[in-house]
Design an enzyme around this catalytic site. Structure first.
Site, PDB file in Angstrom:
ATOM      1  N   ARG A   1       1.481  22.985 -17.202  1.00 16.84           N
ATOM      2  CA  ARG A   1       0.749  22.072 -18.096  1.00 16.84           C
ATOM      3  C   ARG A   1       0.405  20.729 -17.443  1.00 16.84           C
ATOM      4  O   ARG A   1      -0.329  19.928 -18.007  1.00 16.84           O
ATOM      5  CB  ARG A   1       1.558  21.840 -19.378  1.00 16.84           C
ATOM      6  CG  ARG A   1       1.345  22.975 -20.375  1.00 16.84           C
ATOM      7  CD  ARG A   1       2.130  22.736 -21.638  1.00 16.84           C
ATOM      8  NE  ARG A   1       3.545  23.061 -21.455  1.00 16.84           N
ATOM      9  CZ  ARG A   1       4.509  22.627 -22.260  1.00 16.84           C
ATOM     10  NH1 ARG A   1       4.220  21.838 -23.266  1.00 16.84           N
ATOM     11  NH2 ARG A   1       5.768  22.977 -22.036  1.00 16.84           N
TER      12      ARG A   1
ATOM     13  N   GLU B 270      17.581  29.676 -29.187  1.00 16.07           N
ATOM     14  CA  GLU B 270      16.275  29.213 -28.717  1.00 16.07           C
ATOM     15  C   GLU B 270      15.255  29.267 -29.846  1.00 16.07           C
ATOM     16  O   GLU B 270      15.342  30.115 -30.738  1.00 16.07           O
ATOM     17  CB  GLU B 270      15.809  30.083 -27.535  1.00 16.07           C
ATOM     18  CG  GLU B 270      16.589  29.837 -26.270  1.00 16.07           C
ATOM     19  CD  GLU B 270      16.611  28.369 -25.893  1.00 16.07           C
ATOM     20  OE1 GLU B 270      15.568  27.832 -25.511  1.00 16.07           O
ATOM     21  OE2 GLU B 270      17.683  27.724 -26.002  1.00 16.07           O
TER      22      GLU B 270
ATOM     23  N   ASN C 290       6.349  17.608 -19.250  1.00 17.00           N
ATOM     24  CA  ASN C 290       5.587  18.858 -19.120  1.00 17.00           C
ATOM     25  C   ASN C 290       4.107  18.614 -18.913  1.00 17.00           C
ATOM     26  O   ASN C 290       3.393  19.474 -18.466  1.00 17.00           O
ATOM     27  CB  ASN C 290       5.755  19.707 -20.388  1.00 17.00           C
ATOM     28  CG  ASN C 290       7.206  20.088 -20.589  1.00 17.00           C
ATOM     29  OD1 ASN C 290       7.797  20.749 -19.752  1.00 17.00           O
ATOM     30  ND2 ASN C 290       7.788  19.628 -21.683  1.00 17.00           N
TER      31      ASN C 290
ATOM     32  N   ASN D  15      -4.543 -27.870  10.433  1.00 12.83           N
ATOM     33  CA  ASN D  15      -5.496 -27.711   9.342  1.00 12.83           C
ATOM     34  C   ASN D  15      -6.627 -26.804   9.813  1.00 12.83           C
ATOM     35  O   ASN D  15      -7.293 -27.103  10.798  1.00 12.83           O
ATOM     36  CB  ASN D  15      -6.045 -29.081   8.930  1.00 12.83           C
ATOM     37  CG  ASN D  15      -6.782 -28.980   7.610  1.00 12.83           C
ATOM     38  OD1 ASN D  15      -7.541 -28.041   7.374  1.00 12.83           O
ATOM     39  ND2 ASN D  15      -6.555 -29.952   6.732  1.00 12.83           N
TER      40      ASN D  15
ATOM     41  N   ASN E 299      -9.874 -11.451  17.075  1.00  8.81           N
ATOM     42  CA  ASN E 299      -8.690 -10.927  17.762  1.00  8.81           C
ATOM     43  C   ASN E 299      -8.924  -9.559  18.369  1.00  8.81           C
ATOM     44  O   ASN E 299      -8.052  -9.011  19.011  1.00  8.81           O
ATOM     45  CB  ASN E 299      -7.505 -10.860  16.789  1.00  8.81           C
ATOM     46  CG  ASN E 299      -7.800  -9.987  15.592  1.00  8.81           C
ATOM     47  OD1 ASN E 299      -8.960  -9.833  15.186  1.00  8.81           O
ATOM     48  ND2 ASN E 299      -6.768  -9.418  15.012  1.00  8.81           N
TER      49      ASN E 299
HETATM   50  C1  UD1 Z   1      15.522  24.846 -22.269  1.00  7.27           C
HETATM   51  C2  UD1 Z   1      16.725  25.306 -23.092  1.00  7.27           C
HETATM   52  C3  UD1 Z   1      16.573  24.772 -24.505  1.00  7.27           C
HETATM   53  C4  UD1 Z   1      16.469  23.265 -24.486  1.00  7.27           C
HETATM   54  C5  UD1 Z   1      15.326  22.841 -23.597  1.00  7.27           C
HETATM   55  C6  UD1 Z   1      15.334  21.339 -23.433  1.00  7.27           C
HETATM   56  C7  UD1 Z   1      17.417  27.464 -22.223  1.00  7.27           C
HETATM   57  C8  UD1 Z   1      17.340  28.929 -22.413  1.00  7.27           C
HETATM   58  N1  UD1 Z   1      16.754  26.753 -23.115  1.00  7.27           N
HETATM   59  O1  UD1 Z   1      14.382  25.448 -22.830  1.00  7.27           O
HETATM   60  O2  UD1 Z   1      17.696  25.164 -25.298  1.00  7.27           O
HETATM   61  O3  UD1 Z   1      16.262  22.791 -25.806  1.00  7.27           O
HETATM   62  O4  UD1 Z   1      15.455  23.415 -22.286  1.00  7.27           O
HETATM   63  O5  UD1 Z   1      14.215  20.958 -22.747  1.00  7.27           O
HETATM   64  O6  UD1 Z   1      18.079  26.992 -21.346  1.00  7.27           O
HETATM   65  N2  UD1 Z   1      14.110  26.251 -14.779  1.00  7.27           N
HETATM   66  C9  UD1 Z   1      14.411  26.789 -13.549  1.00  7.27           C
HETATM   67  N3  UD1 Z   1      14.347  28.122 -13.371  1.00  7.27           N
HETATM   68  C10 UD1 Z   1      14.017  28.960 -14.384  1.00  7.27           C
HETATM   69  C11 UD1 Z   1      13.723  28.423 -15.636  1.00  7.27           C
HETATM   70  C12 UD1 Z   1      13.779  27.054 -15.812  1.00  7.27           C
HETATM   71  O7  UD1 Z   1      14.708  26.059 -12.600  1.00  7.27           O
HETATM   72  O8  UD1 Z   1      13.987  30.182 -14.135  1.00  7.27           O
HETATM   73  C13 UD1 Z   1      14.185  24.783 -14.958  1.00  7.27           C
HETATM   74  C14 UD1 Z   1      12.859  24.148 -15.323  1.00  7.27           C
HETATM   75  O9  UD1 Z   1      12.193  23.701 -14.158  1.00  7.27           O
HETATM   76  C15 UD1 Z   1      13.278  22.987 -16.194  1.00  7.27           C
HETATM   77  C16 UD1 Z   1      14.552  23.480 -16.854  1.00  7.27           C
HETATM   78  O10 UD1 Z   1      15.033  24.532 -16.055  1.00  7.27           O
HETATM   79  O11 UD1 Z   1      13.591  21.856 -15.453  1.00  7.27           O
HETATM   80  C17 UD1 Z   1      14.327  23.953 -18.262  1.00  7.27           C
HETATM   81  O12 UD1 Z   1      13.419  25.001 -18.257  1.00  7.27           O
HETATM   82  P1  UD1 Z   1      12.333  25.192 -19.400  1.00  7.27           P
HETATM   83  O13 UD1 Z   1      11.504  26.359 -19.081  1.00  7.27           O
HETATM   84  O14 UD1 Z   1      11.655  23.918 -19.672  1.00  7.27           O
HETATM   85  O15 UD1 Z   1      13.283  25.563 -20.601  1.00  7.27           O
HETATM   86  P2  UD1 Z   1      12.942  25.518 -22.146  1.00  7.27           P
HETATM   87  O16 UD1 Z   1      12.338  26.784 -22.529  1.00  7.27           O
HETATM   88  O17 UD1 Z   1      12.215  24.277 -22.459  1.00  7.27           O
HETATM   89 MG    MG Z   2      11.274  22.728 -21.346  1.00  6.43          MG
END
Ligand code: UD1
Ligand code: MG
Length: 456
Positions: A15, A152, A225, A376, A385
């Site tokens: 996004r 979730e 995001n 001055n 230069n």
């Molecule tokens: C996650 C949480 C949710 C919480 C929310 C807060 C889980 C299942 N859900 O959801 O409960 O309310 O964050 O923002 O944990 N990432 C990885 N590898 C992956 C997936 C994600 O490194 O395979 C990292 C993303 O870059 C990010 C973070 O983990 O920094 C959270 O991932 P995101 O996909 O935003 O999780 P949400 O679905 O928002």
């Molecule tokens: Mg998230």
């Protein structure tokens, strides 16, 4: 106790609509991930691991100076799967802290509270109560208000969606137990992902208490995001910087029109900052400095009682005590002004030292020069230069007076108390105490008439 901090940063961030991986987008000129790393690196006995994925090489290269270890998550199968990538690094006796690489403003004090809630029989979870928790995992509590699980958004029932306590994703727990729970994670859910949030229910089933805490402000746990959220947190961050400056004794005409992209190595009192001033890199600003509107100050030292008028760029320069610069002046790298120097409008100074009491008040370029005390320099003076290939030095000794519109073709020197006539182009050294000038003789043509318009 060793802390193992695992920063989740493998998400794609589609996004953002960007070729740059999300965690490399910046707040105050610093990558989001760097903010998170810097906060976590403040803890002692702490090893930091970054889980990277999409565009990972770029992330690693750009942030290679950080004292963290990099672990690749080849495909992003969920937050639980992300933490599993670091399993080999976790020892039983470690405390594991989970942070997100796209949540940049989390405070050290909030993490401290979280860490204090970890014990043999408790897991620490950071939650946040939101008016609109859409998108967040919901914290489900029993009738005794004990946390029993996280659901979730996509898996929640209608009544669970009514809960407005959200999961921030940030938690801390003991290594031994976490490893067991990680090995039991499945992906039987709406998103077919390995959810880290499932460990909460496992912990409860193993007899642990989930100790929750909340951040001081919601902004601390906001993730980024899209570009709207990026700009929102930039302003939040800048608001915090403005508050810090004011608390330290700086007057800000408008705290909402200030940007600090870096830090202050020292900061005096009774500094006054007008609107739209930007500080970049590491600056040192002493007592009673006044900074005019629309000015950019980069990696510079500004000594006490200096006045910088509006619309200046001060870049890797030193401005001596009591000096006055601007409006519309540019000090480029290695400009070094002594005490009570005056630099006026449309003056550019580069790699030059200008000693106490000297003045360059209008429309001049001074480059690669050494200028003594009480010199001055008249309007429109240029130190030539550069011959197109090499740079050469100009030396102007103490007390010299350079008439307006003079070109000094370097290498060249002007002696002590010399006077240079206006409009001169000097290619040879000018001796001390003498008047030197080059000038075409002024003539007046007798009997000359202005042309008159021809009649048709
Ligand atoms: C996650 C949480 C949710 C919480 C929310 C807060 C889980 C299942 N859900 O959801 O409960 O309310 O964050 O923002 O944990 N990432 C990885 N590898 C992956 C997936 C994600 O490194 O395979 C990292 C993303 O870059 C990010 C973070 O983990 O920094 C959270 O991932 P995101 O996909 O935003 O999780 P949400 O679905 O928002
Ligand atoms: Mg998230």
């Amino acid at each position: 106790m060793t802390i193992k901090t695992i920063i989740l940063a493998a998400g794609q961030g589609s996004r953002m609509r960007s070729k740059t991986p999300k965690v490399l987008h910046k707040i105050a000129d610093k990558a989001l991930l760097e903010h998170v790393c810097n906060t976590s690196l403040q803890f002692k006995d702490n090893e930091v691991f970054v889980i990277y994925g999409h565009g990972g090489e770029q992330v690693k290269t750009q942030l290679s100076s950080l004292n963290v270890s990099w672990i690749e998550q080849v495909s992003q199968l969920g937050t639980g799967h992300a933490v599993q990538q670091a399993e080999a690094e976790i020892n039983d006796e470690d405390t594991v802290l989970i942070l997100y690489g796209d949540v940049p403003l989390l405070k050290k004090s909030t993490i401290e509270t979280l860490l204090a809630n970890v014990s043999d029989n408790s897991l620490a979870l950071l939650t946040v109560t939101l008016e609109n928790p859409t998108g967040y995992g919901r914290i489900i509590r029993d009738s005794n208000q004990r946390v029993i699980k996280i659901v979730e958004q996509k898996d929640a029932t209608a009544s669970e969606l009514q809960v407005n306590e959200g999961n921030t994703g940030i938690l801390a727990t003991q290594g031994k137990k976490l490893k067991i729970w990680l090995s039991r994670l499945g992906n039987n859910n709406a998103q077919e992902e390995y959810y880290l949030t499932d460990v909460i229910e496992m912990a409860v089933n193993d007899g642990l208490v989930i100790k929750t805490s909340q951040p001081e402000t919601i902004d601390e746990v906001l993730g980024i995001n899209n570009r709207q959220q990026l700009s929102h947190l930039e302003r939040v961050y800048q608001g915090q910087q403005a508050d810090k400056l004011m608390a330290a004794g700086v007057t800000l005409r408008d705290p909402a029109r200030l940007d600090v992209r870096g830090e202050f190595s020292s900061l005096g009192q009774d500094i006054e900052v007008d609107i739209n001033v930007i500080f970049e890199g590491t600056n040192s600003i002493a007592d009673q400095v006044k900074i005019g509107a629309n000015t950019l100050i980069i990696n510079s030292i500004i000594e006490a009682d200096v006045e910088i008028l509006s619309h200046c760029i001060i870049d890797n320069a030193i401005v001596g005590k009591g000096s006055r610069v601007g409006p519309f002046a540019r000090l480029r790298p290695q400009a070094k002004l002594g005490k009570n120097v005056h630099i006026g409008n449309f003056v550019e100074i580069k790699k030059s030292a200008i000693a106490t009491g000297s003045k360059v008040n209008h429309l001049s370029y001074i480059g690669d020069s050494l200028i003594g005390r009480n010199v001055n320099i008249g309007a429109g003076t240029i130190t030539c230069n550069y011959d197109g290939v090499n740079k050469f030095q100009t030396i102007i000794e103490e007390g010299a007076f350079i008439g307006s519109n003079t070109q000094l073709v370097a290498p060249i020197s002007v002696g002590k108390n010399a006077t240079i006539g206006a409009g001169s182009t000097l290619t040879k050294n000018a001796p001390a105490d003498k008047l030197t000038l080059t000038r075409a003789k002024q003539i007046t043509i007798k009997g000359w008439m202005r042309p008159v318009k021809k009649q048709d």
